[in-house]
Design a protein around this motif. Structure first.
Motif: not given
Length: 361
Positions: A232, A236-237, A240
């Motif tokens: 996760e 996400r890193t 984004t």
């Protein structure tokens, strides 16, 4: 010779003493690994089938990482399939300092999976060979007969070749007698010049983020595979684009010295880096010369370690790039216990993607 070249000038071979080998074998090996590592095991499966069909000792280096549920790095890993016709079998090379903790961690997720996991480090010796003639110098025939494994280390250009040899085998890795074995420190210096972090001292166990360690740049993360432990935060890193720090190679000099013209190791530097702070500060040239330095100077990252006059540092990209312009008057320094300081000349490795294509820089 271009500035900060990563190309080696001589072919060298080193035995890596601080690497351990885990053997995973059983029908659920690939299924378990697919849910436990950052890379896609499909390449491992294909490589095992190819090696069995061709009876070759050459493998495709499979690089990946084990993460904890919070998305922090437990260990980086190099994996090599063993060519067995009907049973998945993989050798996993990791840092010896964390192998016991890693095994305990993985057993928490093994549950009813049908595979075995054993530490077989005593059965294998790990070597790295690099330099302009490394590929031509490999003793493919004898290594293959001894049951050894060879894989090109594609984590970065010029890294060379990883070689695993059964410990009891009496075989020469090279066909050229003039290539002598060097110390593991020379491999460490070579690796740091290439900008490749390895092991628990540089990829801090349970703390480092895989993308800050450039594991994605080194083909160790697949962003399109299914779920895995720690996915996760990593996904996400990445999507984004919030990666503000990266591990970068650094060359050490005394403050205000001119930047080195090449990235050759200077063996005359014999420093005890344990006496230096890990905190890297961004200062102006005036601050570096002043004896009354501000205690709250801006932190630019962490110095991870070095050998001779080279090292690796986890640096904030924005601040590191301020030092690339020699006319800007900015420099990165670390300080020792007695107040002496060293200047860090950071560089953006030329194997990183171009900045205009790297959405995370």
């Amino acid at each position: 010779m271009r500035k900060l070249s990563t190309n080696s000038v001589a072919t060298s071979i080193a035995k890596l003493q601080r690497r351990s080998i885990l053997a995973l074998e059983g029908r659920d090996t690939y299924t378990f690994l697919q849910g436990a590592i950052t890379n896609n095991v499909k390449m491992l499966e294909e490589d095992q089938q190819s090696a069995h069909a061709n009876h070759s000792c050459i493998r495709k280096l499979f690089y990946s990482a084990f993460l904890n549920p919070q998305g922090r790095t437990m260990s980086d890993a190099l994996m090599f399939p063993v060519p067995k016709p009907d049973l998945p079998s993989v050798l996993v090379e990791v840092d010896s300092d964390i192998v016991e903790d890693l095994v305990k961690f993985l057993k928490r997720f093994k549950l009813r999976s049908k595979f075995s996991m054993q530490d077989v480090s005593k059965d294998w010796s790990v070597y790295q060979i690099w330099g302009p003639d490394a590929e031509q110098a490999l003793n493919l025939q004898d290594i293959s007969k001894a049951g050894g494994i060879i894989a090109q280390d594609h984590r970065a250009p010029f890294m060379g070749w990883r070689v695993l040899i059964p410990s009891q085998a009496n075989v020469s890795i090279t066909t050229q007698a003039e290539i002598s074995e060097v110390s593991s420190d020379e491999y460490k210096a070579h690796r740091m010049l290439c900008g490749v972090a390895e092991g628990a001292s540089e990829l801090v166990h349970g703390a480092s983020l895989p993308l800050e360690a450039c594991i994605d740049y080194m083909h160790g993360v697949d962003f399109h595979k299914g779920c895995y432990i720690g996915q996760e935060l990593t996904a996400r890193t990445h999507f984004t684009g919030l990666i503000r720090k990266r591990i970068m190679p650094v060359v050490l000099t005394h403050p205000n010295s001119s930047a080195p013209d090449t990235r050759h190791v200077d063996p005359s530097w014999d420093l005890d880096f344990s006496k230096y702070s890990t905190d890297v500060r961004l200062v102006t040239e005036n601050q570096s010369q002043s004896s009354d330095k501000p205690r709250r100077a801006r932190s630019a990252g962490k110095f991870l370690g070095g050998v001779h006059n080279v090292g690796l540092a986890l640096l904030r990209l924005e601040q590191a790039e301020q030092t690339f312009d020699p006319n800007a008057g900015k420099m990165l320094i670390i300080e020792s216990e007695d107040g002496a300081s060293l200047q860090l000349h950071a560089s953006r490795p030329d194997w990183w993607p171009p900045k205009e294509l790297d959405r995370n820089s």
